[in-house]
Write a protein that holds these residues in place. Structure first.
Motif, short mmCIF file in Angstrom:
data_model
loop_
_atom_site.label_atom_id
_atom_site.label_comp_id
_atom_site.label_asym_id
_atom_site.label_seq_id
_atom_site.Cartn_x
_atom_site.Cartn_y
_atom_site.Cartn_z
N GLU A 40 0.96 13.38 -5.70
CA GLU A 40 0.65 14.07 -4.56
C GLU A 40 -0.87 15.08 -4.81
O GLU A 40 -1.05 15.37 -3.73
CB GLU A 40 1.59 15.18 -4.09
CG GLU A 40 3.14 14.36 -3.87
CD GLU A 40 4.05 15.60 -3.15
OE1 GLU A 40 4.05 16.61 -3.35
OE2 GLU A 40 5.46 14.82 -3.12
N MET A 64 1.09 7.24 -6.45
CA MET A 64 -0.01 8.14 -6.67
C MET A 64 0.63 9.39 -6.57
O MET A 64 1.38 9.92 -5.95
CB MET A 64 -0.84 7.78 -5.70
CG MET A 64 -1.66 6.67 -5.76
SD MET A 64 -2.70 6.24 -7.31
CE MET A 64 -4.00 7.56 -7.23
N LYS A 99 0.89 -1.21 -0.06
CA LYS A 99 -0.10 -0.14 -0.08
C LYS A 99 0.90 1.26 0.15
O LYS A 99 0.48 2.28 -0.56
CB LYS A 99 -0.71 -0.07 1.18
CG LYS A 99 -1.89 -0.98 1.07
CD LYS A 99 -3.00 -0.96 2.58
CE LYS A 99 -4.07 -2.15 2.40
NZ LYS A 99 -4.96 -1.83 3.39
N ASP A 100 1.84 1.18 0.68
CA ASP A 100 2.87 2.35 0.74
C ASP A 100 3.57 2.64 -0.65
O ASP A 100 3.52 3.83 -1.11
CB ASP A 100 4.05 1.99 1.66
CG ASP A 100 3.42 2.11 3.29
OD1 ASP A 100 2.22 2.88 3.28
OD2 ASP A 100 4.30 1.70 4.16
N SER A 129 0.93 4.37 -2.90
CA SER A 129 0.65 5.65 -2.23
C SER A 129 1.78 6.47 -2.99
O SER A 129 1.70 7.56 -3.25
CB SER A 129 0.67 5.86 -0.98
OG SER A 129 -0.37 4.89 -0.25
#
Length: 928
Positions: free
Chosen positions: A543, A541, A534-535, A538
C-alpha cells in the motif's frame, strides 16, 4: 327469447373471448377478477348503448393497455335470430345488425336503424336525447342482476329503469284489469279534489291558492282584528275600575302615613339607648384587655426567669459530657498513628514487584515485534515471486487482445451495413414483377429459358426483376419489363450494398455478423481476465512505496529497530548495556527468549497475568493504607468536632449566665415579680365584673329586637312613601289613557269586527265539510282500489309463494307487494313478518332471486325471457343453496338462466356443465 352467443374483445380484463349459451341453465365460473362481471356488462352495454357513446361507463371498459372494445351478441326472439355487432370507438363507433328472415336470408341494418330494430325486438322504450339511452328497458332490469344489485328489491329496479307494464299486462290478462276504465278516472277525479285540501302525507295543505287554507287565513285575520278591538275594550273597562281602586288606595295611605312616622321616631330613640350602652361596653372591654396584657407580661417575665435557670443546668451537664468524649478520641488517635509504618512498607514491596514485571512485559513485547518483522520479510520475498508470474500473464493477454480488431463500434457499423443491404434487397424484390400463372388446361410456359409445366387448375408464381420474354408453347410470346427505368438503379444499389457489407466482413476476418460478434465477445472475455490479473498485481503491491524492494528494505529496518528496542529493555533489567543486540536471552532469569511467535505470545500472556496479580496486590496495599489514613483523618475530625462543641457549650453557658444576671437587674428579684403578678390578676378580675354588668343590661334591652323594630319601621315608612309615589304615577297614567282619542267609537268598531269574524268562520266551516267529504270519498276509493290490487297481484304473489314454499319446505311463507311491484314484507310462520330492508344479506339475495324467477315465469306465459344472475348467491349458506339449486334447475326447463360464480365446486350441484373463464380465454388464444 334467449341469448345464443356472445363474443367480447378488448373490454376490461378480457382480450378475446367467445361463449355459446344453451336455452336452459348456463353456469360461468372463475376466480375474482377473471372477467365474469365484465362479460355480463359487455353484453348489457351492447344491447342498450350506442356505439358512439362517450359516457363514463363506456370509457371505463377500455383496457388500461389501450384497444377498441367490440361485442357481438346473437339473440333469438319470437323465432327470429338477431346478430348484433358493436364497436365502441366514440364518433368512429360502428354497429351492424343481421336479422334472419323467414326464408333463411338475413336483412342488414346499421347505425340508428340497427339500434331501433334491436330495441323493438327486446321490448325497450324509445331512445331520445344526445346519449340515445332508451326511456326504459322493458322487463330486463327485473331479470338482469349485477353484483351491486343482488341485495336490491327487484320492484325498485323495474320501476327505476324498466317498464312495470311489461308484467302488468300479463297480470291483467290473467285476472282482468280491475283498475282500468271509468273506475280509474273516478279515483283520479277524487284524488284531484282531495289534493285541493290535503298533501300526499294526509296533512292539510298550506300551499298558495288552496281554498280552505286561504279561508282560514281570512278567518284568522278577522279573528285577530276582533280580538285586538275586544282587548282594547277590556282595557278601557279595566282602566275605569283601576282608576277607582287607585284613588281609594291613595286616600288610605294618606291617613296611615302620620302614624308610621311617629312609630319610626320612637324606634330610633330606643335604639340610640342601646348604642350608648355598647360604647360603654367597648370601653370596659378595652380596659380589661389592657389589664390582661399587663398580667401576661408579668407571667412571661417569670417564665423567662425559670427557663434561663433550667438552660444553665442543661449546659453544664452537656459541657462535662463533651470534654470526656474529647479525651477518649485523643487516646484513639495516638494508637492509630502507630499502625501506619507497617502498611507503608507493604505498599513499597508491591511497587517493586510490579516494576520488575513491567520491565519483563516490555522486553517480551519487543521480542514479539522482532519475530513479526522477520515473518513479514519472508512474506514479501514470496510475494515477489508471485508478482513476477502475474506480470508475465498480463503481457500475454495484452498481446492477444491487440490481435482482435473488432470492437463495439465496429459491430454497430457492420449491423448498419447489413441492414442497408437487406433494405436494398427488399426494394429490389418489391420493384420486381410478380407473375401468377393459373392453368385453364394442361400447358407449358417458357420463362427466361425455364419451362413451367402446368396442369389444369394448377397455380404457380415467379418474380421477374429484369426484362424477360414468356413463351406459351407456340401460341403466344409476352415481353415483361418490370419496374420501369428505376429498376436498374435499384439493382445497382443492391449490388453496391452487398459489396460494402462483404468487404467489411473480410476486413474483420469474419464470414458473418454473428462471427464478428463472437470475436468481440472473446475480446471482452480477455479484457475481463486482464483486469483481474491487474487487480491481483495491485493486491500484491504494498500500500505504501513503489515496490516490493522498498517494502523489503522497510521491513529490514523495522526488524533492526525491534532488536535494538529488545536489547535496551534487557540492558535496563541488568543495569548495564548489552554487548550484542541480536542475543535473544532472558537477562532476569538467564534463559534464552522463545524462538516462535506462538511461544512468545504464551510467555507474554503469563507475564500479563503475573503483572495483573501484582497490580491487584499493589492496589489492595494502597487501599489499606488509604483506609488507614482516612480513619486517622476521621478521628482527627471527630476530636476537633468534640473540642469545638465543648468550646461552644462553654461559651453558651457563660452567655446564659450573663443573660440571667441582666434579667435580674432589669426586672428585680423573683419574689417581687410574683407579687406584681398577683396584683395584676386582681385588677383583671375587677374589669371582668364591670364588663359582665354592662352585658347584662344590654341583654335585658334585647338590642337585636330594637334594631329590627327600628329597621322595620323605617322600611315601612320608606315603602309606604314609595308606594304613594307609584300610586300617584299609575293614577296619572290611567287618567291619560281614559282621555285618549283612540277610544272614541270603540264599541261600534268592535261590533263590526264581530260580524266579519262570524262570516269568515262560516266560510271555513263550509270548506272543512267539503274537505271532509273529499277525504272520505278518496280514502274509500283508495281502500277499494287496494283490495282490487290485491286481487290483481294474486298471480304474482302465488307464483312467488310457490317458490318460497319449495325453498323453505313445510314452513308457510307469504309476501306482500307495494306500488310498482316493490317488496314490502316477508312473513314466515316461525319467525313473523319482516320488511325487506330488515332481512340479512343472504335472505335479500335469495328472496330477490326467487321474485325475479317468479316474474320471469309469469312473463314466460306470454314470451319467455332470459334471467341473468351475476354472482347473485354469494351470501347463501350450503343448506339453502341446495334448495335454491333445485328451484333453478326446475325453472331452467322453461327459461334461459345465465349464472356466474366464483364458487365452482359448490355450483356443481346445479347438474349442468360449467363454462370456465380460464378455459374460454385459452381457447380464444389458441384460435387467434
Amino acid at each position: 327469447m334467449h341469448v345464443e352467443f356472445a363474443k367480447v374483445q378488448e373490454i376490461g380484463t378480457i382480450e378475446d373471448l367467445e361463449i355459446d349459451f344453451s336455452e336452459g341453465l348456463n353456469v360461468i365460473s372463475g376466480p375474482n377478477e377473471a372477467g365474469k362481471s365484465t362479460l355480463m356488462r359487455a353484453i348489457w352495454l351492447a344491447l342498450t348503448r350506442r356505439c358512439t357513446s362517450k359516457a363514463k361507463e363506456i370509457r371505463e371498459i377500455v383496457p388500461n393497455s389501450g384497444g377498441t372494445p367490440a361485442v357481438e351478441v346473437h339473440v333469438v326472439a319470437d323465432g327470429t335470430r338477431y346478430e348484433l355487432e358493436k364497436v365502441f370507438d366514440g364518433q368512429s363507433g360502428q354497429v351492424r345488425l343481421r336479422v334472419q328472415s323467414s326464408n333463411g336470408t338475413f336483412d342488414q341494418h346499421t347505425g340508428e336503424e340497427a339500434d331501433e330494430v334491436i330495441r323493438e325486438a327486446l321490448g325497450f322504450g324509445e331512445a331520445s336525447g344526445r346519449t340515445g339511452v332508451p326511456s326504459h328497458f322493458g322487463f330486463w332490469p327485473a331479470i338482469w342482476v349485477t353484483q351491486d344489485e343482488r341485495h336490491l328489491d327487484p320492484g325498485e329496479r323495474l320501476a327505476d329503469e324498466g317498464d312495470p307494464e311489461s308484467i302488468s299486462s300479463v297480470l291483467a290478462q290473467m285476472g282482468g284489469d280491475v283498475l282500468a276504465g271509468s273506475g280509474a278516472e273516478i279515483v283520479e277525479q277524487a284524488r284531484e279534489e282531495y289534493e285541493k285540501f290535503f298533501t300526499d302525507s294526509g296533512n292539510l295543505t298550506t300551499r298558495s291558492g288552496a281554498p280552505l287554507h286561504e279561508a282560514k287565513q281570512s278567518r284568522n285575520q278577522a279573528e285577530k282584528r276582533f280580538e285586538e278591538l275586544r282587548r282594547r275594550q277590556n282595557e278601557y273597562e279595566g282602566d275605569l275600575d283601576e282608576l277607582g281602586r287607585l284613588e281609594d288606595r291613595l286616600a288610605g295611605i294618606d291617613e296611615q302615613l302620620p302614624g308610621l312616622e311617629s312609630e319610626a321616631e320612637e324606634a330610633r330613640e330606643d335604639f340610640q339607648q342601646v348604642q350608648a350602652l355598647r360604647e360603654e361596653l367597648k370601653t370596659a372591654r378595652s380596659e380589661l384587655k389592657t389589664a390582661k396584657s399587663e398580667a401576661g407580661r408579668l407571667e412571661d417575665r417569670l417564665s423567662r426567669r425559670t427557663e434561663l435557670q433550667q438552660e444553665i443546668e442543661g449546659l453544664e451537664e452537656d459541657l462535662e459530657e463533651k470534654q470526656t468524649r474529647a479525651e477518649e478520641l485523643e487516646e484513639d488517635l495516638e494508637e492509630h498513628r502507630g499502625e501506619r509504618t507497617d502498611l507503608k512498607d507493604q505498599v513499597e514491596e508491591a511497587e517493586e514487584e510490579k516494576e520488575a514485571l513491567d520491565q519483563r512485559q516490555s522486553e517480551l513485547r519487543s521480542h514479539l515485534d522482532v519475530l513479526r518483522a522477520k515473518e513479514k520479510l519472508e512474506d514479501v520475498e514470496a510475494q515477489a515471486d508471485e508478482l513476477q508470474k502475474l506480470e508475465g500473464r498480463r503481457d500475454e493477454l495484452a498481446g492477444q487482445i491487440a490481435e482482435i480488431a473488432v470492437d463495439k463500434n465496429t459491430i454497430e457499423e457492420l449491423e448498419s451495413q447489413k441492414e442497408e443491404y437487406n433494405e436494398a434487397r427488399t426494394r429490389l424484390e418489391t420493384a420486381a414483377a410478380q407473375l401468377r400463372f393459373r392453368a385453364q388446361g394442361d400447358v407449358d410456359v417458357d420463362v427466361a429459358g425455364e419451362t413451367l409445366s402446368l396442369r389444369e387448375g394448377e397455380e404457380k408464381s415467379r418474380r421477374i426483376d429484369e426484362p424477360t420474354t414468356l413463351e406459351v408453347e407456340d401460341l403466344l410470346e409476352i415481353d415483361v419489363e418490370p419496374g420501369g427505368e428505376d429498376l436498374s438503379t435499384i439493382r445497382e444499389a443492391a449490388r453496391e450494398a452487398k459489396e460494402e457489407y462483404e468487404s467489411a466482413l473480410a476486413e474483420l476476418g469474419a464470414e458473418s455478423v454473428a462471427e464478428a460478434r463472437s470475436k468481440h465477445q472473446r475480446k471482452q472475455q480477455l479484457e475481463t481476465e486482464l483486469v483481474s490479473v491487474k487487480d491481483q498485481i495491485s493486491g500484491l503491491m504494498p500500500e505504501e512505496g513503489n515496490g516490493l524492494e522498498e517494502a523489503r528494505s522497510r521491513f529490514e529496518s523495522q526488524l533492526s529497530a525491534a532488536k535494538e528496542q529488545r536489547a535496551s529493555y534487557a540492558s535496563d533489567a541488568d543495569g548495564e548495556d548489552s554487548p550484542n543486540g541480536d542475543q535473544e536471552t532472558d537477562n532476569e532469569n538467564s534463559t534464552t527468549l522463545p524462538d516462535t511467535e506462538e511461544e512468545a505470545r504464551t510467555l507474554l500472556a503469563e507475564t500479563d497475568d503475573d503483572l495483573e496479580e501484582a497490580e491487584e496486590a499493589l492496589e489492595k496495599a494502597r487501599e489499606s493504607l488509604q483506609e488507614h489514613d482516612e480513619g486517622a483523618r476521621q478521628l482527627q475530625k471527630d476530636l476537633q468536632k468534640a473540642n469545638t462543641q465543648a468550646e461552644g457549650l462553654s461559651e453558651s453557658l457563660s452567655a446564659t449566665r450573663q443573660t440571667l444576671e441582666g434579667h435580674e437587674k432589669e426586672h428585680g428579684a423573683e419574689e417581687d415579680l410574683r407579687a406584681d403578678l398577683e396584683k395584676a390578676e386582681e385588677e383583671v378580675q375587677e374589669k371582668e365584673d364591670s364588663v359582665g354588668k354592662i352585658e347584662a343590661e344590654l341583654e335585658d334591652l334585647r338590642p337585636e329586637d330594637l334594631k329590627a323594630r327600628k329597621e322595620r319601621m323605617e322600611s315601612a315608612l320608606k315603602n309606604t312613601k314609595e308606594e304613594r309615589r307609584e300610586l300617584k304615577s299609575d293614577l296619572d297614567k290611567v287618567r291619560g289613557r281614559l282621555e285618549s282619542d283612540d277610544l272614541r267609537g270603540l264599541h261600534g268598531r268592535l261590533e263590526e269586527a264581530r260580524q266579519d269574524l262570524e262570516e269568515a268562520q262560516a266560510e271555513v266551516d263550509r270548506l272543512e265539510q267539503q274537505a271532509d267529504a273529499a277525504e272520505l270519498l278518496y280514502n274509500t276509493l283508495v281502500e277499494k282500489r287496494a283490495a282490487a290490487r290485491q286481487q290483481y297481484l294474486a298471480p304474482l304473489r302465488e307464483e312467488v309463494e310457490d317458490l318460497l314454499g319449495r325453498f323453505f319446505g313445510a314452513e308457510r311463507t307469504t309476501v306482500e307487494f307495494g306500488e310498482e311491484f316493490s317488496l314490502e314484507t316477508l312473513s314466515r310462520s316461525t319467525d313473523g313478518s319482516f320488511e325487506f330492508d330488515q332481512l340479512s344479506a343472504g335472505a335479500k339475495q335469495q328472496l330477490s332471486v326467487l321474485v325475479r324467477l317468479a316474474m320471469a315465469r309469469l312473463i314466460a306465459q306470454e314470451r319467455p325471457h332470459p334471467v341473468f344472475l351475476d354472482d347473485a348467491l354469494s351470501d347463501t349458506d350450503p343448506d339453502r343453496f341446495e334448495a335454491i339449486a333445485n328451484i333453478l334447475h326446475s325453472a331452467s326447463q322453461d327459461l334461459q338462466i345465465v349464472l356466474t360464480t366464483c364458487h365452482h365446486e359448490r355450483h356443481r350441484q346445479l347438474g349442468v356443465p360449467t363454462k370456465r373463464m380460464e378455459a374460454l380465454k385459452k381457447e380464444a388464444s389458441r384460435e387467434a
